[in-house]
Write a protein that holds these residues in place. Sequence first.
Motif, PDB file in Angstrom:
ATOM      1  N   ARG A  14       0.845  -1.204   0.000  1.00 34.63           N
ATOM      2  CA  ARG A  14       0.000   0.000   0.000  1.00 34.63           C
ATOM      3  C   ARG A  14       0.871   1.242   0.000  1.00 34.63           C
ATOM      4  O   ARG A  14       1.957   1.221   0.551  1.00 34.63           O
ATOM      5  CB  ARG A  14      -0.918  -0.020   1.239  1.00 34.63           C
ATOM      6  CG  ARG A  14      -2.037  -1.048   1.136  1.00 34.63           C
ATOM      7  CD  ARG A  14      -2.880  -1.090   2.375  1.00 34.63           C
ATOM      8  NE  ARG A  14      -3.992  -2.027   2.205  1.00 34.63           N
ATOM      9  CZ  ARG A  14      -4.793  -2.425   3.186  1.00 34.63           C
ATOM     10  NH1 ARG A  14      -4.583  -1.983   4.413  1.00 34.63           N
ATOM     11  NH2 ARG A  14      -5.777  -3.270   2.957  1.00 34.63           N
ATOM     12  N   PRO A  15       0.427   2.329  -0.637  1.00 42.26           N
ATOM     13  CA  PRO A  15      -0.918   2.560  -1.178  1.00 42.26           C
ATOM     14  C   PRO A  15      -1.158   2.020  -2.589  1.00 42.26           C
ATOM     15  O   PRO A  15      -2.238   2.167  -3.110  1.00 42.26           O
ATOM     16  CB  PRO A  15      -1.007   4.078  -1.179  1.00 42.26           C
ATOM     17  CG  PRO A  15       0.395   4.530  -1.449  1.00 42.26           C
ATOM     18  CD  PRO A  15       1.264   3.554  -0.717  1.00 42.26           C
ATOM     19  N   LEU A  16      -0.150   1.392  -3.213  1.00 40.61           N
ATOM     20  CA  LEU A  16      -0.353   0.917  -4.585  1.00 40.61           C
ATOM     21  C   LEU A  16      -1.493  -0.084  -4.665  1.00 40.61           C
ATOM     22  O   LEU A  16      -2.212  -0.142  -5.671  1.00 40.61           O
ATOM     23  CB  LEU A  16       0.933   0.270  -5.106  1.00 40.61           C
ATOM     24  CG  LEU A  16       2.151   1.194  -5.244  1.00 40.61           C
ATOM     25  CD1 LEU A  16       3.388   0.374  -5.540  1.00 40.61           C
ATOM     26  CD2 LEU A  16       1.918   2.237  -6.317  1.00 40.61           C
ATOM     27  N   THR A  17      -1.669  -0.889  -3.616  1.00 38.88           N
ATOM     28  CA  THR A  17      -2.691  -1.936  -3.622  1.00 38.88           C
ATOM     29  C   THR A  17      -3.907  -1.567  -2.774  1.00 38.88           C
ATOM     30  O   THR A  17      -4.686  -2.439  -2.391  1.00 38.88           O
ATOM     31  CB  THR A  17      -2.079  -3.246  -3.101  1.00 38.88           C
ATOM     32  OG1 THR A  17      -1.459  -3.006  -1.821  1.00 38.88           O
ATOM     33  CG2 THR A  17      -1.041  -3.776  -4.069  1.00 38.88           C
ATOM     34  N   GLU A  18      -4.080  -0.303  -2.483  1.00 38.08           N
ATOM     35  CA  GLU A  18      -5.222   0.123  -1.664  1.00 38.08           C
ATOM     36  C   GLU A  18      -6.541  -0.293  -2.303  1.00 38.08           C
ATOM     37  O   GLU A  18      -7.466  -0.749  -1.623  1.00 38.08           O
ATOM     38  CB  GLU A  18      -5.186   1.646  -1.474  1.00 38.08           C
ATOM     39  CG  GLU A  18      -6.147   2.142  -0.415  1.00 38.08           C
ATOM     40  CD  GLU A  18      -5.744   1.722   0.984  1.00 38.08           C
ATOM     41  OE1 GLU A  18      -6.644   1.300   1.742  1.00 38.08           O
ATOM     42  OE2 GLU A  18      -4.548   1.788   1.308  1.00 38.08           O
ATOM     43  N   LEU A  43      10.790  14.845  -5.346  1.00 34.27           N
ATOM     44  CA  LEU A  43      10.264  13.675  -4.648  1.00 34.27           C
ATOM     45  C   LEU A  43      11.353  12.612  -4.556  1.00 34.27           C
ATOM     46  O   LEU A  43      11.959  12.230  -5.570  1.00 34.27           O
ATOM     47  CB  LEU A  43       9.056  13.114  -5.395  1.00 34.27           C
ATOM     48  CG  LEU A  43       7.852  14.067  -5.493  1.00 34.27           C
ATOM     49  CD1 LEU A  43       6.826  13.529  -6.477  1.00 34.27           C
ATOM     50  CD2 LEU A  43       7.215  14.254  -4.128  1.00 34.27           C
ATOM     51  N   HIS A  44      11.577  12.120  -3.351  1.00 26.99           N
ATOM     52  CA  HIS A  44      12.589  11.082  -3.119  1.00 26.99           C
ATOM     53  C   HIS A  44      11.949   9.952  -2.323  1.00 26.99           C
ATOM     54  O   HIS A  44      11.373  10.177  -1.250  1.00 26.99           O
ATOM     55  CB  HIS A  44      13.778  11.658  -2.346  1.00 26.99           C
ATOM     56  CG  HIS A  44      14.832  10.648  -2.015  1.00 26.99           C
ATOM     57  ND1 HIS A  44      15.617  10.054  -2.976  1.00 26.99           N
ATOM     58  CD2 HIS A  44      15.225  10.112  -0.824  1.00 26.99           C
ATOM     59  CE1 HIS A  44      16.458   9.204  -2.395  1.00 26.99           C
ATOM     60  NE2 HIS A  44      16.227   9.220  -1.096  1.00 26.99           N
ATOM     61  N   GLU A  45      12.005   8.747  -2.891  1.00 27.32           N
ATOM     62  CA  GLU A  45      11.442   7.550  -2.263  1.00 27.32           C
ATOM     63  C   GLU A  45       9.949   7.687  -1.971  1.00 27.32           C
ATOM     64  O   GLU A  45       9.433   7.090  -1.018  1.00 27.32           O
ATOM     65  CB  GLU A  45      12.216   7.179  -0.991  1.00 27.32           C
ATOM     66  CG  GLU A  45      13.661   6.778  -1.269  1.00 27.32           C
ATOM     67  CD  GLU A  45      14.375   6.249  -0.040  1.00 27.32           C
ATOM     68  OE1 GLU A  45      13.788   6.295   1.057  1.00 27.32           O
ATOM     69  OE2 GLU A  45      15.530   5.802  -0.196  1.00 27.32           O
ATOM     70  N   ALA A  46       9.256   8.453  -2.788  1.00 25.78           N
ATOM     71  CA  ALA A  46       7.808   8.589  -2.634  1.00 25.78           C
ATOM     72  C   ALA A  46       7.112   7.374  -3.254  1.00 25.78           C
ATOM     73  O   ALA A  46       7.522   6.883  -4.299  1.00 25.78           O
ATOM     74  CB  ALA A  46       7.318   9.868  -3.305  1.00 25.78           C
ATOM     75  N   VAL A  47       6.058   6.908  -2.585  1.00 26.79           N
ATOM     76  CA  VAL A  47       5.199   5.850  -3.122  1.00 26.79           C
ATOM     77  C   VAL A  47       3.779   6.383  -3.051  1.00 26.79           C
ATOM     78  O   VAL A  47       3.232   6.579  -1.973  1.00 26.79           O
ATOM     79  CB  VAL A  47       5.329   4.538  -2.330  1.00 26.79           C
ATOM     80  CG1 VAL A  47       4.423   3.465  -2.928  1.00 26.79           C
ATOM     81  CG2 VAL A  47       6.772   4.059  -2.311  1.00 26.79           C
ATOM     82  N   MET A  48       3.187   6.626  -4.229  1.00 23.71           N
ATOM     83  CA  MET A  48       1.897   7.306  -4.290  1.00 23.71           C
ATOM     84  C   MET A  48       0.996   6.597  -5.290  1.00 23.71           C
ATOM     85  O   MET A  48       1.467   6.039  -6.278  1.00 23.71           O
ATOM     86  CB  MET A  48       2.093   8.776  -4.712  1.00 23.71           C
ATOM     87  CG  MET A  48       3.036   9.542  -3.809  1.00 23.71           C
ATOM     88  SD  MET A  48       3.605  11.108  -4.529  1.00 23.71           S
ATOM     89  CE  MET A  48       2.056  12.001  -4.633  1.00 23.71           C
ATOM     90  N   SER A  49      -0.317   6.647  -5.035  1.00 28.01           N
ATOM     91  CA  SER A  49      -1.242   5.964  -5.928  1.00 28.01           C
ATOM     92  C   SER A  49      -2.586   6.669  -5.938  1.00 28.01           C
ATOM     93  O   SER A  49      -3.067   7.155  -4.927  1.00 28.01           O
ATOM     94  CB  SER A  49      -1.435   4.511  -5.492  1.00 28.01           C
ATOM     95  OG  SER A  49      -2.295   3.843  -6.369  1.00 28.01           O
ATOM     96  N   ARG A  50      -3.165   6.702  -7.133  1.00 28.04           N
ATOM     97  CA  ARG A  50      -4.539   7.133  -7.290  1.00 28.04           C
ATOM     98  C   ARG A  50      -5.110   6.266  -8.387  1.00 28.04           C
ATOM     99  O   ARG A  50      -4.860   6.480  -9.570  1.00 28.04           O
ATOM    100  CB  ARG A  50      -4.607   8.612  -7.694  1.00 28.04           C
ATOM    101  CG  ARG A  50      -6.017   9.147  -7.848  1.00 28.04           C
ATOM    102  CD  ARG A  50      -5.951  10.610  -8.217  1.00 28.04           C
ATOM    103  NE  ARG A  50      -6.831  10.917  -9.340  1.00 28.04           N
ATOM    104  CZ  ARG A  50      -6.777  12.027 -10.044  1.00 28.04           C
ATOM    105  NH1 ARG A  50      -5.851  12.918  -9.759  1.00 28.04           N
ATOM    106  NH2 ARG A  50      -7.600  12.238 -11.019  1.00 28.04           N
ATOM    107  N   ILE A  51      -5.846   5.223  -8.010  1.00 31.39           N
ATOM    108  CA  ILE A  51      -6.248   4.185  -8.946  1.00 31.39           C
ATOM    109  C   ILE A  51      -7.285   4.698  -9.919  1.00 31.39           C
ATOM    110  O   ILE A  51      -8.312   5.268  -9.529  1.00 31.39           O
ATOM    111  CB  ILE A  51      -6.801   2.969  -8.187  1.00 31.39           C
ATOM    112  CG1 ILE A  51      -5.728   2.424  -7.226  1.00 31.39           C
ATOM    113  CG2 ILE A  51      -7.240   1.869  -9.150  1.00 31.39           C
ATOM    114  CD1 ILE A  51      -4.471   1.961  -7.915  1.00 31.39           C
TER     115      ILE A  51
END
Length: 346
Positions: free
Chosen positions: A15-19, A333-341
Motif C-alpha cells: 500500500r498505497p499501490l494496492t489500496e 520527490l525522493h522515495e515517494a510511493v503514491m497511488s490514485r487508482i
Amino acid sequence: MNALLLAGGLGTRLRPLTENLPKPMALVANRPWLEHLIVHLKKQGIRHFVIAVKHYPEVIENYFGTGEKWGVNIQYAVEQTLLGTAGAIKNAEPYLDDRFIVINADIVHEIEIEPLLAFHKRHGGGVTIGLTEVDDPTHYGVVEQDGEGRILRFVEKPRLEEAPSNRINAGIYVMDKEMLRYIPEQQEVSIERETFPLLIEKGEGVYGTVISGYWMDMGTKERYRRIHWDLLNRAYRLPLPGRQNGKGIWIGKNCDIHSGVLLIPPVLIGDNVKIGERSIIGPFSVIGNDCVIGKHVRCAETIMWDRCLAHNGVVMNNCIFGYDLEIGSKHILHEAVMSRIGVLQA
C-alpha cells in the motif's frame, strides 16, 4: 490439469499501490503481473485456470473475463471472507481437477512447471512443494527433507546455526485433489502452518524439489523495485515490450520524445509517452503507457504506472507512482510511493 492462482491477499505491505487493487495486478514492465503469469503458464500447456479472488475481485474479473482474449479458460472462486491460503484452495474445490497446480499469484517467477509435475508423478505422494534456495533462511519457514525429497518438518524462522537447510517454500505446489479432505470448509486455514504439517503427520507424502529460474516475492516496495531493476539489467529475462533503441533502452509505440531528452540506460518507456525537452530519464526508470513528462524533468530509479503527468521541472528519485497521478511543477520527490487508482482496462 488446471492451475489455481491465489490472488485474494490484501497486499498490505505494498500500500498505497494496492489500496484498491489486488496485488497480482500490480504492473510489472507495464503489464499486470497476473497477465504475465497466465501467458507464461499458457506457453507451458496450461489452458484452464481458476483464480481465487477476495480483495477487489471485480478488478481481476473485469480485466480477464473468461480468458478468451488470451486463448485460455478462466473461472473464479470468490471468497466472501478471508480464508487463508488453504481455505482459498478448499473454496475452489468444485473447479479443480483430480490433480492441479497451485501458485501464489504475487510471486514473480519464470519457473518451468514440467519438472515439478514429473517429480510429483515419480514419488507418488499427495503434494509436491516447489522449493527455492535462499542465502539467509532465518526469515522464512525452512524445510527438512530426507534423501528422496520427502519433507519431514518445517522450521519457522530458525537461527542460522539451527536451520536444517536453506530451502524454503516457493509458493508453487502440485496437489492431488483428495488431499483437500483435510481442509475444513469456510474456515481461515494456512496451508503452510496448518495443512502441510497435518499431511506430514498423516503420512500422505509431502515432497519438495528445488525449482530453477528467477523467483521473487513482490510483497514489499523494496522487492517490487528489485524485480524491475532485475528486469532492466536482464537478470530476469521476462520479455520487455517495445523496440530496443540502443543497449538497455526500450521504447514503445507512438512516443513523442523531444530530441533534447537524455535517456540513461537501462530505461523502459511504454506506448504513447510524451517527454519534453532537456528532461533526463534514467538510469533504472520505467515509464508507463500514456504518460506525459514535461520539460527539464529528472527521473531516476523510478517506476511510473500508466497515464501519469509530471509537470515541468519535477525531480523524481527512487519513487513508485500508481495510475493517473499528476505531479506539480518543480516538485522534488525522493522515495515517494503514491497511488490514485484509475479504471483498469484490458
